[in-house]
Design a protein around this motif. Structure first.
Motif, mmCIF file in Angstrom:
data_model
loop_
_atom_site.group_PDB
_atom_site.id
_atom_site.type_symbol
_atom_site.label_atom_id
_atom_site.label_comp_id
_atom_site.label_asym_id
_atom_site.label_seq_id
_atom_site.Cartn_x
_atom_site.Cartn_y
_atom_site.Cartn_z
ATOM 1 N N GLN A 6 0.826 -1.220 0.000
ATOM 2 C CA GLN A 6 0.000 0.000 0.000
ATOM 3 C C GLN A 6 0.859 1.270 0.000
ATOM 4 O OE1 GLN A 6 -3.767 0.160 0.042
ATOM 5 N NE2 GLN A 6 -2.964 -1.634 -1.046
ATOM 6 N N SER A 8 2.282 4.720 -1.219
ATOM 7 C CA SER A 8 1.954 5.937 -1.967
ATOM 8 C C SER A 8 3.056 6.956 -1.726
ATOM 9 C CB SER A 8 0.610 6.515 -1.523
ATOM 10 O OG SER A 8 -0.445 5.610 -1.801
ATOM 11 N N TYR A 9 3.285 7.795 -2.757
ATOM 12 C CA TYR A 9 4.370 8.768 -2.622
ATOM 13 C C TYR A 9 4.101 9.995 -3.483
ATOM 14 C CZ TYR A 9 8.978 10.891 -2.679
ATOM 15 O OH TYR A 9 10.022 11.778 -2.569
ATOM 16 N N SER A 10 4.332 11.180 -2.905
ATOM 17 C CA SER A 10 4.296 12.456 -3.622
ATOM 18 C C SER A 10 5.597 13.194 -3.340
ATOM 19 C CB SER A 10 3.122 13.325 -3.153
ATOM 20 O OG SER A 10 1.886 12.673 -3.366
ATOM 21 N N PRO A 16 -0.497 15.866 -6.520
ATOM 22 C CA PRO A 16 -0.933 14.503 -6.873
ATOM 23 C C PRO A 16 0.162 13.474 -6.603
ATOM 24 C CG PRO A 16 -1.536 16.059 -8.591
ATOM 25 C CD PRO A 16 -0.643 16.802 -7.648
ATOM 26 N N ALA A 17 -0.230 12.307 -6.157
ATOM 27 C CA ALA A 17 0.727 11.246 -5.849
ATOM 28 C C ALA A 17 1.367 10.709 -7.116
ATOM 29 C CB ALA A 17 0.039 10.119 -5.088
ATOM 30 N N ASN A 20 0.491 5.316 -6.250
ATOM 31 C CA ASN A 20 -0.739 5.181 -5.475
ATOM 32 C C ASN A 20 -0.955 3.730 -5.060
ATOM 33 O OD1 ASN A 20 -2.358 7.852 -5.597
ATOM 34 N ND2 ASN A 20 -1.626 7.562 -7.694
ATOM 35 N N GLU A 21 -0.859 3.471 -3.762
ATOM 36 C CA GLU A 21 -1.249 2.187 -3.175
ATOM 37 C C GLU A 21 -0.631 1.002 -3.919
ATOM 38 O OE1 GLU A 21 -5.500 2.290 -3.086
ATOM 39 O OE2 GLU A 21 -5.563 3.727 -1.435
ATOM 40 N N GLY A 205 1.033 5.735 -12.055
ATOM 41 C CA GLY A 205 1.235 5.600 -10.618
ATOM 42 C C GLY A 205 0.674 4.345 -9.993
ATOM 43 N N LYS A 206 0.167 3.446 -10.830
ATOM 44 C CA LYS A 206 -0.392 2.184 -10.347
ATOM 45 C C LYS A 206 0.424 1.013 -10.883
ATOM 46 C CE LYS A 206 -4.347 3.619 -8.341
ATOM 47 N NZ LYS A 206 -4.759 3.277 -6.953
#
Length: 293
Positions: A6, A8-10, A16-17, A20-21, A205-206
């Motif tokens: 899980q 996530s990073y910005s 916006p990340a 994501n997860e 991002g996924k």
């Protein structure tokens, strides 16, 4: 060997990340490819695995340890960036000496052989090398480290076809001698895929895919024939690309190449082929963008 749960990073708060997860687990030594279009988040993913950044949410583990600001975890790691920071005044022998100091399993004999194979001048500073020679120096650092988790970002960037072949051969040789987790980020997926056991696809991002390479090679069906016959045969299928020239159509279908599809193509008088992995990935990610708009 590596685990992301899980994550996530910005890069900045209230933006916006980039990731994501993300859930990513590899428990056995393999050679894996990381593929993604520009801006997909693959470099961020690698930097998190390498402990260069700390996730905003979720956990990252390398050999059971958090890699961020952790010297013990870093002992299991070697992360070679696309433009890896090297000492301005280093020669190739300085790089080898420093690499052997930081990596306890360093392969000195392989380093000497690769220096000769890539024809790297010993007296010149690496900063004065050509792009291809700098890439070769980075390859030596990555392959000879023998690190349990070795991550290489675009390791063939700047190499000609002959030197890329040398890299692939050396990669396989060192992996066979010392199996470990080796993750290779690349745009040359057709060249790398014969070496790889797994494929990681990052998109927007996924984590879009994390599958065995054998499974991914079977995806993507090309049907070609008359407009009417192609439309009938592909009805209900997930079409990710279409080309029409006059009365002839070609469609790329997101499905596994199978006897069922071969029979269907024959029944409709169509030609059928497997799509290249590169074409499949480009089009399936493009279709993802269309769906998300």
């Amino acid at each position: 060997m590596i685990r992301m749960d899980q994550v996530s990073y910005s890069y900045q708060k209230n933006t916006p990340a980039i990731l994501n997860e993300i859930d990513l687990h590899e428990s056995e030594p393999v050679i894996g490819a990381i593929w993604g279009r520009n801006g997909a988040g693959k470099t961020t993913l690698m930097s998190l695995l390498a402990g260069h950044n700390r996730p905003d949410r979720g956990t990252v583990q390398i050999m059971g340890q958090n890699p961020y600001n952790n010297l013990s975890a870093q002992g299991h790691l070697c992360y070679i960036q696309e433009n890896h920071p090297l000492g301005r005044n280093w020669t190739i022998h300085d790089l080898v000496a420093i690499g052997s100091h930081f990596h306890s399993k360093w392969d000195q004999q392989l380093a000497k052989r690769l220096i000769d194979l890539f024809e790297l001048p010993s007296k010149n500073k690496i900063s004065k090398y050509s792009k291809g020679m700098k890439t070769a120096a980075q390859i030596i650092l990555g392959l000879c480290s023998n690190a349990s988790v070795t991550i290489m970002d675009e390791p063939t960037n700047g190499l000609d076809a002959e030197k890329r072949k040398l890299f692939y051969e050396s990669l396989l040789e060192t992996y066979e001698n010392n199996p470990r987790l080796m993750l290779i980020s690349t745009h040359h997926i057709e060249e790398v895929q014969p070496l790889c056991e797994t494929l990681i696809v990052v998109h927007q991002g996924k984590l879009l895919y994390h599958h065995p390479m054998d499974e991914m090679r079977e995806r993507g069906i090309l049907l070609t024939g008359s407009n009417r016959d192609v439309e009938q045969a592909s009805q209900g299928a997930r079409i990710i690309d279409t080309t029409r020239i006059g009365t002839t159509s070609k469609v790329l279908i997101d499905d596994v190449y199978s006897q069922e599809w071969t029979t269907k193509a024959k029944d409709h008088g169509l030609s059928i082929d497997r799509a290249s992995l590169q074409d499949y990935l480009v089009n399936v990610t493009r279709k993802q963008e269309e769906v998300s708009v």
